[in-house]
Design a protein around this motif. Structure first.
Motif, PDB file in Angstrom:
ATOM      1  N   GLN A   5       0.822  -1.210   0.000  1.00  0.00           N
ATOM      2  CA  GLN A   5       0.000   0.000   0.000  1.00  0.00           C
ATOM      3  C   GLN A   5       0.854   1.258   0.000  1.00  0.00           C
ATOM      4  O   GLN A   5       0.428   2.301  -0.476  1.00  0.00           O
ATOM      5  CB  GLN A   5      -0.940   0.001   1.208  1.00  0.00           C
ATOM      6  CG  GLN A   5      -2.114  -0.947   1.073  1.00  0.00           C
ATOM      7  CD  GLN A   5      -3.156  -0.718   2.150  1.00  0.00           C
ATOM      8  OE1 GLN A   5      -2.994   0.134   3.013  1.00  0.00           O
ATOM      9  NE2 GLN A   5      -4.223  -1.488   2.101  1.00  0.00           N
ATOM     10  N   ARG A 193      -7.280  -4.088  -7.245  1.00  0.00           N
ATOM     11  CA  ARG A 193      -7.560  -3.939  -5.828  1.00  0.00           C
ATOM     12  C   ARG A 193      -8.945  -3.349  -5.600  1.00  0.00           C
ATOM     13  O   ARG A 193      -9.450  -2.580  -6.415  1.00  0.00           O
ATOM     14  CB  ARG A 193      -6.492  -3.049  -5.188  1.00  0.00           C
ATOM     15  CG  ARG A 193      -5.125  -3.701  -5.264  1.00  0.00           C
ATOM     16  CD  ARG A 193      -4.064  -2.862  -4.610  1.00  0.00           C
ATOM     17  NE  ARG A 193      -2.778  -3.538  -4.664  1.00  0.00           N
ATOM     18  CZ  ARG A 193      -1.653  -3.030  -4.181  1.00  0.00           C
ATOM     19  NH1 ARG A 193      -1.652  -1.850  -3.621  1.00  0.00           N
ATOM     20  NH2 ARG A 193      -0.521  -3.708  -4.264  1.00  0.00           N
ATOM     21  N   ASP A 195     -10.488  -0.876  -4.444  1.00  0.00           N
ATOM     22  CA  ASP A 195     -10.439   0.539  -4.066  1.00  0.00           C
ATOM     23  C   ASP A 195     -11.708   1.202  -4.592  1.00  0.00           C
ATOM     24  O   ASP A 195     -11.910   1.288  -5.818  1.00  0.00           O
ATOM     25  CB  ASP A 195      -9.217   1.219  -4.677  1.00  0.00           C
ATOM     26  CG  ASP A 195      -7.904   0.739  -4.066  1.00  0.00           C
ATOM     27  OD1 ASP A 195      -7.951  -0.041  -3.107  1.00  0.00           O
ATOM     28  OD2 ASP A 195      -6.843   1.155  -4.571  1.00  0.00           O
ATOM     29  N   GLU A 231      -8.285  -1.211  -0.800  1.00  0.00           N
ATOM     30  CA  GLU A 231      -7.896  -2.622  -0.805  1.00  0.00           C
ATOM     31  C   GLU A 231      -8.831  -3.453   0.093  1.00  0.00           C
ATOM     32  O   GLU A 231      -8.392  -4.305   0.866  1.00  0.00           O
ATOM     33  CB  GLU A 231      -6.434  -2.790  -0.385  1.00  0.00           C
ATOM     34  CG  GLU A 231      -5.823  -4.058  -0.934  1.00  0.00           C
ATOM     35  CD  GLU A 231      -4.300  -4.079  -0.847  1.00  0.00           C
ATOM     36  OE1 GLU A 231      -3.731  -5.157  -1.082  1.00  0.00           O
ATOM     37  OE2 GLU A 231      -3.683  -3.041  -0.555  1.00  0.00           O
TER      38      GLU A 231
END
Length: 266
Positions: A5, A193, A195, A231
């Motif tokens: 990250q 991911r 997001d 994530e």
């Protein structure tokens, strides 16, 4: 580490403050570790004058001679570039981070010299930024996207030259590509991911709901964000951070401000 990250980049100040040896070494380090390199370049004419005075070349041309340009490099700003420099950036796939509110806030001449919309239109890798709060004030990518689109349209006096879809791309997929994360983030699809940003649509800015790109770029800003998922982890819920105590942080900020002003005699 790469893929986490938080990733490490090679970062210089820029502004003609780095030696050629440092620039070349930074580029080699970034390429060797498969990470990015970033520094400031030409937000004002001062960088151009400095490079011309010391080296007899404009900034991008000098970086080209050193072999520093390339897909590993993300230049912050690049407002004052000429046609030859623009071509060099396009040919080498060097990316630009465009922070339009900062240039207006500091009167750096983006309406006179900025070519970011043209850069993107010609295939350049463009990301949107907000700069630090001491230069860009409110960090809101929605506002940055709307201004980036508006400046592009106005400079050419052509409302079809840049659209809300362009702004949304610069803020998501295109921006992710520019910072080297296009294979991991920027769009909602299998393999990337989780997001996500969720907007509260039960607000005047979203009523009635029409095309989402128009709403997101022209009709609203970050104030209608309800939830943020990074994530797969919820970091903002119902408009408040789940990671920090916002009231406690605000109190500490007030105390720090008072202390700073007192020590400065203000």
């Amino acid at each position: 580490p790469q893929g986490g990250q938080v990733e490490g980049w090679v970062t210089l100040v820029g502004h003609d403050l780095a030696s050629d040896t440092l620039l070349e070494g930074a580029a080699d380090l970034a390429r060797g570790h498969m990470c990015g390199l970033t520094f400031h370049l030409s937000p004002t004419e001062a960088d151009v004058a400095g490079y011309m005075g010391r080296r007899g070349l404009r900034p991008v041309a000098h970086l080209s001679e050193l072999g520093v340009l390339g897909e590993h490099l993300l230049l912050a700003h690049a407002v004052w570039i000429d046609e030859a420099e623009l071509e060099m950036l396009l040919e080498t796939r060097t990316a630009i981070a465009y922070c339009p509110w900062t240039y207006l806030r500091l009167a750096q001449g983006v309406t006179r010299a900025g070519r970011h919309g043209e850069f993107a239109r010609r295939g350049g890798r463009l990301a949107l930024g907000c700069d630090s709060v001491n230069a860009g004030d409110l960090a809101d990518v929605h506002r940055a996207a709307a201004l980036a689109v508006g400046l592009t349209r106005d400079a050419a006096m052509d409302p079809g030259l840049a659209t809300a879809k362009h702004g949304l791309d610069w803020a998501t997929c295109g921006g992710a590509q520019a910072v080297g994360l296009g294979d991991r983030v920027g769009s909602i699809e299998v393999g990337k991911r989780a997001d996500l940003v969720v907007h509260e649509t039960r607000t005047p800015a979203w009523r009635p709901i029409g095309r989402s790109d128009l709403n997101l770029i022209w009709g609203t800003d970050g104030r209608t964000v309800r939830d943020v998922i990074v994530e797969g982890r919820i970091v903002v819920r119902n408009g408040a951070s789940t990671q920090i105590d916002e009231a406690e942080l605000a109190a500490k900020a007030r105390e720090a401000q008072a202390s700073l002003l007192s020590r400065a005699g203000v």
